[in-house]
Scaffold this active site. Structure first.
Site, PDB file in Angstrom:
ATOM      1  N   ASP A  89      17.961  49.208 138.027  1.00 19.34           N
ATOM      2  CA  ASP A  89      17.202  48.165 137.330  1.00 19.34           C
ATOM      3  C   ASP A  89      17.550  48.212 135.841  1.00 19.34           C
ATOM      4  OD1 ASP A  89      15.299  46.472 136.277  1.00 19.34           O
ATOM      5  OD2 ASP A  89      13.657  47.913 136.467  1.00 19.34           O
ATOM      6  N   ASN A  95      16.364  45.897 133.492  1.00 17.52           N
ATOM      7  CA  ASN A  95      15.414  45.240 132.573  1.00 17.52           C
ATOM      8  C   ASN A  95      13.976  45.734 132.719  1.00 17.52           C
ATOM      9  OD1 ASN A  95      14.753  44.100 134.984  1.00 17.52           O
ATOM     10  ND2 ASN A  95      15.143  41.972 134.387  1.00 17.52           N
ATOM     11  N   ASP A  98      11.808  45.735 135.230  1.00 21.09           N
ATOM     12  CA  ASP A  98      10.807  45.050 136.065  1.00 21.09           C
ATOM     13  C   ASP A  98      10.592  45.754 137.401  1.00 21.09           C
ATOM     14  OD1 ASP A  98      13.110  44.412 137.437  1.00 21.09           O
ATOM     15  OD2 ASP A  98      12.804  42.237 137.398  1.00 21.09           O
ATOM     16  N   ASP A 135      19.104  45.076 139.857  1.00 17.70           N
ATOM     17  CA  ASP A 135      19.661  43.762 139.523  1.00 17.70           C
ATOM     18  C   ASP A 135      21.173  43.853 139.291  1.00 17.70           C
ATOM     19  OD1 ASP A 135      19.845  44.869 136.871  1.00 17.70           O
ATOM     20  OD2 ASP A 135      17.755  44.276 136.537  1.00 17.70           O
ATOM     21  N   ASP A 150      27.627  39.568 151.331  1.00 17.78           N
ATOM     22  CA  ASP A 150      26.894  39.546 152.593  1.00 17.78           C
ATOM     23  C   ASP A 150      26.652  38.089 152.961  1.00 17.78           C
ATOM     24  OD1 ASP A 150      25.331  40.376 154.777  1.00 17.78           O
ATOM     25  OD2 ASP A 150      24.536  42.060 153.627  1.00 17.78           O
ATOM     26  N   ASP A 184      26.276  38.880 158.585  1.00 17.12           N
ATOM     27  CA  ASP A 184      25.021  39.324 159.181  1.00 17.12           C
ATOM     28  C   ASP A 184      24.847  38.732 160.584  1.00 17.12           C
ATOM     29  OD1 ASP A 184      22.369  40.647 158.649  1.00 17.12           O
ATOM     30  OD2 ASP A 184      21.646  38.608 159.017  1.00 17.12           O
ATOM     31  N   GLU A 230      28.627  41.930 161.707  1.00 20.88           N
ATOM     32  CA  GLU A 230      27.568  42.729 162.318  1.00 20.88           C
ATOM     33  C   GLU A 230      27.349  42.168 163.718  1.00 20.88           C
ATOM     34  OE1 GLU A 230      22.987  44.153 161.417  1.00 20.88           O
ATOM     35  OE2 GLU A 230      23.556  42.085 160.992  1.00 20.88           O
ATOM     36  N   HIS A 232      21.411  49.739 155.248  1.00 21.20           N
ATOM     37  CA  HIS A 232      20.075  49.333 154.806  1.00 21.20           C
ATOM     38  C   HIS A 232      19.094  49.150 155.957  1.00 21.20           C
ATOM     39  CE1 HIS A 232      22.146  45.758 156.075  1.00 21.20           C
ATOM     40  NE2 HIS A 232      21.015  45.096 156.078  1.00 21.20           N
ATOM     41  N   ASP A 233      19.581  49.146 157.192  1.00 20.47           N
ATOM     42  CA  ASP A 233      18.720  48.952 158.365  1.00 20.47           C
ATOM     43  C   ASP A 233      18.476  50.237 159.148  1.00 20.47           C
ATOM     44  OD1 ASP A 233      18.299  46.225 158.079  1.00 20.47           O
ATOM     45  OD2 ASP A 233      20.072  45.672 159.239  1.00 20.47           O
TER      46      ASP A 233
END
Length: 558
Positions: free
Chosen positions: A21, A23, A25, A29, A98, A199, A253, A329-330
């Protein structure tokens, strides 16, 4: 030998929301990624697979896209994207986007139009059906729990969503849909990107007539959409109209893919994609053991796992190309699922898993933090979870299947997708150096010990070991192109295989247990006295024994 740059590459997956990150928040990003590109250059990877950064309402963390040609505001601007792409290219790193085109967001302009009326020009961009006997058009279940159909009162019809209710499936049988998707892909290629990870691409062609399936424990049936009737026809068209015009890396995928189907998706003739992700080795033990799909699954016995990986290694040899991965990520963190994330064995087993995977034939994928030996978060509170799949499964299994809160929390700790989505652990400062704000999801509490700053400067770290694995692949053709052969297939502790190219040989030995194990005599007899230890995760080896989670690779000539 059919050589290609993407066969020799190592890919690194970035999950932007959790990477860096810039910034404050609390959300990773694009500028954060740009800031950390030198780190990836140091690791030695060739390609970044960037999980979705397109405009999205974020129902499924960016896999629900409302505008394919705009950037999600939380991640930055298109100018930020262009700057990241240019800097990556300066450093010799390629970017693979992706591509999520089985479905869009229900906030995409196409769907907003589609639901207005039955004769809207965009109506047929999606899959609409009348109800049957006052209920859904068929008994298909969504991958995210519940029915795969949502009723829309505006036209008194249902639309299909194989995933979230906010992710309506596109109708790929409509040539206008395909043309619009291909136009968008060409737009990105002209921008200078280097490839696509696609995907759930095996689901784009639905079975004719959308028939009912056999209902499972929850009352819903599998849709049977995997490897549908026209999937190869549509991918060949995509190849003709887009992919063949650029020098790209492409991976699909493909859940539910068989070896025979994979030979079509990733055919060596280059008519569809470069490779597919298959998930057989990520699955559970015998189907009877897991009533609740993936949630109560068990690690499969090593002989079964070896057999699966070996079948893909030898089955695609010369016909198609493998992708190699143990995490994304899954999936839960690989060291927590396949290795041992205890303090004693986390590093050593992370190195062993890396060795086992990176010495195989195929393109290896490193998921962010894997190169540090990051592990599962083991959250204690349901409130700590953010993943729609996990939260929906909790609700469904506790309310309709009688699973207790404690049991379900145990499932989430082991296998929730959020285990892979905790922030990247950069250093031992607050929030692991990921953000100066409040992170969107909790940081793993082990970050003071497990972080990039500490590992980069340690020659014995998991990071340094991965650097060496990647360098060896770049320097040794046999690791990329050599033939594969499994040894000692029934051994319950050791995964042993050879790679062969001309007179060159590699012998790869991996111990998947926390105990010392003897190397079988038929294996030791094959390793000549002058064999060179190419890489190993122990500083001292024991003759004819592999120590707990030990990995060794010997190189020699016949």
């Amino acid at each position: 030998m059919n050589k290609a740059w993407w066969k020799e590459a190592v890919v690194y997956q970035i999950y932007p929301r959790s990477f860096m990150d810039s910034n404050g928040d609390g959300i990773g990003d694009l500028n954060g990624i740009t800031e950390k590109l030198e780190y990836l250059k140091e690791l030695g990877i060739d390609v970044i697979w960037l999980s979705p950064v397109y405009q999205s309402p974020n129902d499924d963390n960016g896999y629900d896209i409302s505008d394919y040609q705009a950037i999600m505001e939380e991640f930055g601007t298109m100018e930020d994207y262009d700057r990241m792409l240019a800097r990556a290219h300066e450093l010799g790193i390629k970017i693979m986007m992706d591509l999520v085109v089985n479905h869009t967001s229900d906030e995409h302009a196409w769907f907003v139009e589609s639901r207005k009326s039955v004769d809207n020009p965009y109506r047929d961009f999606y899959i609409w059906r009348k109800g049957k006997d006052g209920k859904e058009p068929n008994n298909w279940g969504s991958c995210f729990s519940g029915s795969a159909w949502k009723y829309d009162s505006q036209t008194d019809m249902y639309f299909l969503h194989l995933f979230s209710k906010k992710q309506p499936d596109l109708n790929w049988d409509n040539p206008k849909v395909r043309d619009r998707v291909f136009d968008m892909m060409n737009w990105w290629c002209e921008k200078g990107i280097d490839g696509f990870r696609m995907d759930v691409i095996s689901l784009i062609s639905k079975p004719e007539g959308l028939p009912d399936g056999i209902p499972g424990e929850t009352g819903y049936a599998d849709s049977g959409c995997a490897n549908g009737p026209h999937v190869h026809e549509y991918l060949k068209e995509m190849n003709r109209k887009v992919l063949s015009h650029y020098d790209l890396i492409t991976v699909g995928e493909a859940s539910g893919v068989t070896l025979e189907e994979a030979k079509k998706y990733a055919s060596a003739d280059g008519s569809e994609l470069n490779m597919v992700f298959q998930f057989e080795h990520m699955g559970s033990g015998p189907e009877a053991d897991n009533r609740y799909g993936k949630w109560d699954s068990h690690k499969m016995p090593l002989p079964v796992w070896k057999k699966i990986l070996s079948r893909w290694q030898t089955g695609l040899e010369g016909k198609a190309w493998n992708s190699l991965f143990l995490s994304n990520h899954d999936q839960p963190r690989s060291v927590s699922w396949f290795g041992n994330d205890s303090e004693q064995y986390r590093e050593i087993s992370a190195k062993m898993l890396g060795t086992c995977l990176h010495m195989m034939q195929g393109t290896p994928y490193v998921y962010q933090g894997e190169e540090l030996g990051m592990c599962n978060a083991y959250f204690d509170q349901l409130d700590d979870y953010r993943d729609i799949e996990s939260l929906n499964a909790y609700k469904e299994l506790t309310e309709t299947c009688g699973v207790s809160h404690e049991e379900m929390m145990g499932y989430l700790k082991r296998i929730s997708r959020d285990n892979a989505r905790t922030p990247m652990q950069w250093d031992d400062s607050a929030n692991a150096g990921f953000t100066t704000g409040t992170p969107w999801i909790k940081v793993n509490s082990n970050y003071p010990k497990v972080n990039a700053k500490q590992e980069i400067s340690d020659p014995d770290s998991v990071f340094s070991y991965y650097k060496k694995l990647i360098r060896l692949r770049h320097e040794n053709e046999i690791i990329v192109y050599g033939d594969y052969k499994l040894l000692a297939p029934e051994d319950e502790a050791l995964f042993i295989y050879t790679r062969m190219l001309g007179t060159q040989r590699l012998m790869v030995l991996c111990n998947f247990t926390g105990k010392e194990v003897s190397i079988p005599q038929e294996v030791t007899e094959q390793i000549p006295a002058d064999a060179k230890l190419l890489i190993g995760n122990y500083s001292k080896q024991k003759e004819e024994m592999l120590q707990a989670y030990e990995a060794r690779v010997y190189a020699y000539h016949l």
